[in-house]
Design a protein around this motif. Structure first.
Motif, PDB file in Angstrom:
ATOM      1  N   ALA A  81       3.025   4.920   9.226  1.00  0.00           N
ATOM      2  CA  ALA A  81       2.075   5.730   8.466  1.00  0.00           C
ATOM      3  C   ALA A  81       1.410   4.919   7.361  1.00  0.00           C
ATOM      4  CB  ALA A  81       2.798   6.939   7.881  1.00  0.00           C
ATOM      5  N   ILE A  82       2.186   4.087   6.679  1.00  0.00           N
ATOM      6  CA  ILE A  82       1.625   3.250   5.608  1.00  0.00           C
ATOM      7  C   ILE A  82       0.611   2.255   6.184  1.00  0.00           C
ATOM      8  CG2 ILE A  82       2.213   1.482   3.915  1.00  0.00           C
ATOM      9  CD1 ILE A  82       4.859   2.989   3.474  1.00  0.00           C
ATOM     10  N   ALA A  83       0.937   1.678   7.335  1.00  0.00           N
ATOM     11  CA  ALA A  83       0.007   0.730   7.972  1.00  0.00           C
ATOM     12  C   ALA A  83      -1.297   1.431   8.360  1.00  0.00           C
ATOM     13  CB  ALA A  83       0.675   0.116   9.207  1.00  0.00           C
ATOM     14  N   THR A 106      -0.548   9.594   5.544  1.00  0.00           N
ATOM     15  CA  THR A 106       0.094  10.488   4.570  1.00  0.00           C
ATOM     16  C   THR A 106       0.146  11.915   5.099  1.00  0.00           C
ATOM     17  OG1 THR A 106      -0.718   9.109   2.764  1.00  0.00           O
ATOM     18  CG2 THR A 106      -0.017  11.333   2.203  1.00  0.00           C
ATOM     19  N   VAL A 107      -0.970  12.396   5.626  1.00  0.00           N
ATOM     20  CA  VAL A 107      -1.020  13.753   6.182  1.00  0.00           C
ATOM     21  C   VAL A 107      -0.091  13.872   7.386  1.00  0.00           C
ATOM     22  CG1 VAL A 107      -2.523  15.461   7.272  1.00  0.00           C
ATOM     23  CG2 VAL A 107      -3.347  14.141   5.319  1.00  0.00           C
ATOM     24  N   SER A 125       2.133   3.933   0.027  1.00  0.00           N
ATOM     25  CA  SER A 125       0.956   3.295   0.630  1.00  0.00           C
ATOM     26  C   SER A 125       0.103   2.620  -0.428  1.00  0.00           C
ATOM     27  CB  SER A 125       0.130   4.339   1.395  1.00  0.00           C
ATOM     28  OG  SER A 125       0.855   4.888   2.465  1.00  0.00           O
ATOM     29  N   ASN A 126      -0.205   3.351  -1.498  1.00  0.00           N
ATOM     30  CA  ASN A 126      -1.105   2.772  -2.490  1.00  0.00           C
ATOM     31  C   ASN A 126      -0.424   1.718  -3.362  1.00  0.00           C
ATOM     32  OD1 ASN A 126      -2.903   4.809  -1.555  1.00  0.00           O
ATOM     33  ND2 ASN A 126      -3.983   4.675  -3.501  1.00  0.00           N
ATOM     34  N   VAL A 127       0.893   1.850  -3.577  1.00  0.00           N
ATOM     35  CA  VAL A 127       1.596   0.805  -4.325  1.00  0.00           C
ATOM     36  C   VAL A 127       1.590  -0.502  -3.520  1.00  0.00           C
ATOM     37  CG1 VAL A 127       3.867   0.090  -5.146  1.00  0.00           C
ATOM     38  CG2 VAL A 127       3.021   2.390  -5.666  1.00  0.00           C
ATOM     39  N   ILE A 128       1.928  -0.414  -2.225  1.00  0.00           N
ATOM     40  CA  ILE A 128       1.933  -1.628  -1.382  1.00  0.00           C
ATOM     41  C   ILE A 128       0.522  -2.176  -1.222  1.00  0.00           C
ATOM     42  CG2 ILE A 128       2.400  -2.464   0.946  1.00  0.00           C
ATOM     43  CD1 ILE A 128       4.700  -0.453   1.086  1.00  0.00           C
ATOM     44  N   TRP A 129      -0.449  -1.278  -1.013  1.00  0.00           N
ATOM     45  CA  TRP A 129      -1.850  -1.702  -0.857  1.00  0.00           C
ATOM     46  C   TRP A 129      -2.339  -2.377  -2.139  1.00  0.00           C
ATOM     47  CZ3 TRP A 129      -6.362   2.227   0.341  1.00  0.00           C
ATOM     48  CH2 TRP A 129      -7.489   1.517   0.753  1.00  0.00           C
ATOM     49  N   SER A 137      -6.292   0.081  -5.948  1.00  0.00           N
ATOM     50  CA  SER A 137      -5.682   1.219  -5.254  1.00  0.00           C
ATOM     51  C   SER A 137      -4.456   1.763  -5.983  1.00  0.00           C
ATOM     52  CB  SER A 137      -5.262   0.810  -3.836  1.00  0.00           C
ATOM     53  OG  SER A 137      -6.373   0.355  -3.095  1.00  0.00           O
ATOM     54  N   LEU A 138      -3.882   0.989  -6.894  1.00  0.00           N
ATOM     55  CA  LEU A 138      -2.640   1.398  -7.555  1.00  0.00           C
ATOM     56  C   LEU A 138      -2.757   2.731  -8.288  1.00  0.00           C
ATOM     57  CD1 LEU A 138      -1.090  -1.907  -8.963  1.00  0.00           C
ATOM     58  CD2 LEU A 138       0.005  -0.235  -7.467  1.00  0.00           C
ATOM     59  N   PRO A 139      -3.721   2.938  -9.185  1.00  0.00           N
ATOM     60  CA  PRO A 139      -3.755   4.210  -9.910  1.00  0.00           C
ATOM     61  C   PRO A 139      -3.972   5.423  -9.004  1.00  0.00           C
ATOM     62  CG  PRO A 139      -5.127   2.556 -10.988  1.00  0.00           C
ATOM     63  CD  PRO A 139      -4.759   2.015  -9.649  1.00  0.00           C
ATOM     64  N   TYR A 140      -4.604   5.217  -7.852  1.00  0.00           N
ATOM     65  CA  TYR A 140      -4.872   6.347  -6.955  1.00  0.00           C
ATOM     66  C   TYR A 140      -3.635   6.778  -6.160  1.00  0.00           C
ATOM     67  CZ  TYR A 140      -9.789   5.620  -7.977  1.00  0.00           C
ATOM     68  OH  TYR A 140     -11.001   5.499  -8.625  1.00  0.00           O
ATOM     69  N   SER A 141      -2.495   6.149  -6.442  1.00  0.00           N
ATOM     70  CA  SER A 141      -1.261   6.615  -5.799  1.00  0.00           C
ATOM     71  C   SER A 141      -0.969   8.059  -6.195  1.00  0.00           C
ATOM     72  CB  SER A 141      -0.094   5.709  -6.190  1.00  0.00           C
ATOM     73  OG  SER A 141       0.086   5.722  -7.597  1.00  0.00           O
ATOM     74  N   THR A 142      -1.420   8.452  -7.385  1.00  0.00           N
ATOM     75  CA  THR A 142      -1.247   9.847  -7.803  1.00  0.00           C
ATOM     76  C   THR A 142      -1.987  10.796  -6.866  1.00  0.00           C
ATOM     77  OG1 THR A 142      -1.111   9.098 -10.080  1.00  0.00           O
ATOM     78  CG2 THR A 142      -1.539  11.428  -9.724  1.00  0.00           C
TER      79      THR A 142
END
Length: 319
Positions: A81-83, A106-107, A125-129, A137-142
């Motif tokens: 899913a993360i990929a 994610t969905v 996903s966004n932390v790894i990305w 992409s980090l802040p959009y992990s929220t």
């Protein structure tokens, strides 16, 4: 060395609640207080650092709490899913489409494994990305946490059993995601986006007179409902195309009949109610017994005697 099992210091729900509280506090700090160092759109300064750290700590706590509750079948699905999220989102940014396409995985996990697993998948996903390819992409992990959470809740409520309601769930998720990601775009990145198409939409709304926050939220309301409806539709199509035994491996999808036809689930609930009625059948009310025909040998009353009379006789006998 003691052989006693190690007691977990913090229960999973406490970590998830603490992470959600940190994210909400950071969001309110940006929207209500609107720090001066960020309003100008510079995206630098102590307020930007506080926002970034707050979102990352909140996402980390949610990931830690959700991972402790995941079954093995869900954990093995997370890398796929993360990929999907990272590859689709990165290709979209390179092409410059005014969409995101970074929440399909994610969905998908939210529908199969529930709200907590969906939220953890989005945050991871966004932390790894962000660490590996795109720091923006980090802040959009929220936002991804909210998308995964809503995907699981809509699946639990039965919105994914039919394609039209699944698309409606995507539209509702997109509206919420727009309000969550708007302050992040405005106060951390000055309204800029990784996609040229989305940045152009923000510029159009700014030309029409909106400030940076208003333009960012308006851009989200323009793009996110369509983007999240596509994510829900693609996830439902993929999961319905797979053999049914695949979704039955996940306890959440199996217990909530996530992909069962609506008529089947209604019939299942009706059968359950019938079984419960047979087990715990309540006494017939006196008003109904008074109007029903009686016969000797069925209720103990003589022919021609009403249920009310029989009840009164019974009460008199007890007294």
């Amino acid at each position: 060395m003691s052989n006693m099992p190690t007691t977990r210091r913090y229960p999973p729900w406490m970590l998830i609640t603490a992470g959600s509280a940190v994210i909400i506090a950071t969001y309110l700090y940006l929207v209500v207080w609107q720090p001066e160092s960020l309003v100008g759109g510079a995206g630098v300064g102590p307020a930007a650092l506080i926002a970034l750290v707050g979102y990352l700590i909140g996402s980390g706590l949610i990931i830690a709490g959700a991972m402790a509750r995941m079954p093995t079948s869900t954990v093995t699905l997370l890398p796929i899913a993360i990929a999907i999220n990272i590859v689709a989102g990165q290709i979209n940014n390179m092409v410059g489409l005014p969409l995101y396409l970074d929440s399909i995985g994610t969905v998908l996990v939210g529908l199969l494994a529930g709200p907590a697993a969906g939220a953890a998948t989005g945050a991871l996903s966004n932390v790894i990305w962000g660490i590996s390819i795109s720091p923006a992409s980090l802040p959009y992990s929220t936002t991804q946490v909210v998308i995964g959470l809503l995907a699981g809740l809509f699946a639990r409520w039965g919105w994914t059993r039919r394609v039209p309601t699944a698309v409606a769930a995507g539209v509702a998720t997109g509206v919420v995601a727009a309000f969550v990601s708007g302050p992040i775009s405005a106060f951390i990145f000055g309204g800029a986006n990784a996609s040229a198409g989305r940045s152009a939409i923000v510029a159009v709304f700014q030309t029409l007179g909106l400030d940076t926050l208003g333009a960012s939220i308006a851009q989200g309301l323009t793009v996110d409902p369509l983007d999240k409806s596509i994510a829900f539709l693609v996830a439902v199509i993929i999961l319905r195309a797979l053999p049914s035994r695949f979704s039955q491996r996940f306890p959440f999808a199996r217990e909530n009949s996530v992909f069962a036809p609506r008529s089947a689930s209604v019939l299942a609930r009706a059968r359950t109610v019938d079984v419960l009625d047979d087990r715990d059948r309540a006494p017939v009310p006196a008003s109904i017994a008074a109007t029903a025909p009686t016969a000797a040998g069925t209720d103990g009353a003589a022919p021609g005697t009403t249920g009310t009379t029989a009840a009164k006789d019974e009460e008199g006998g007890r007294s």
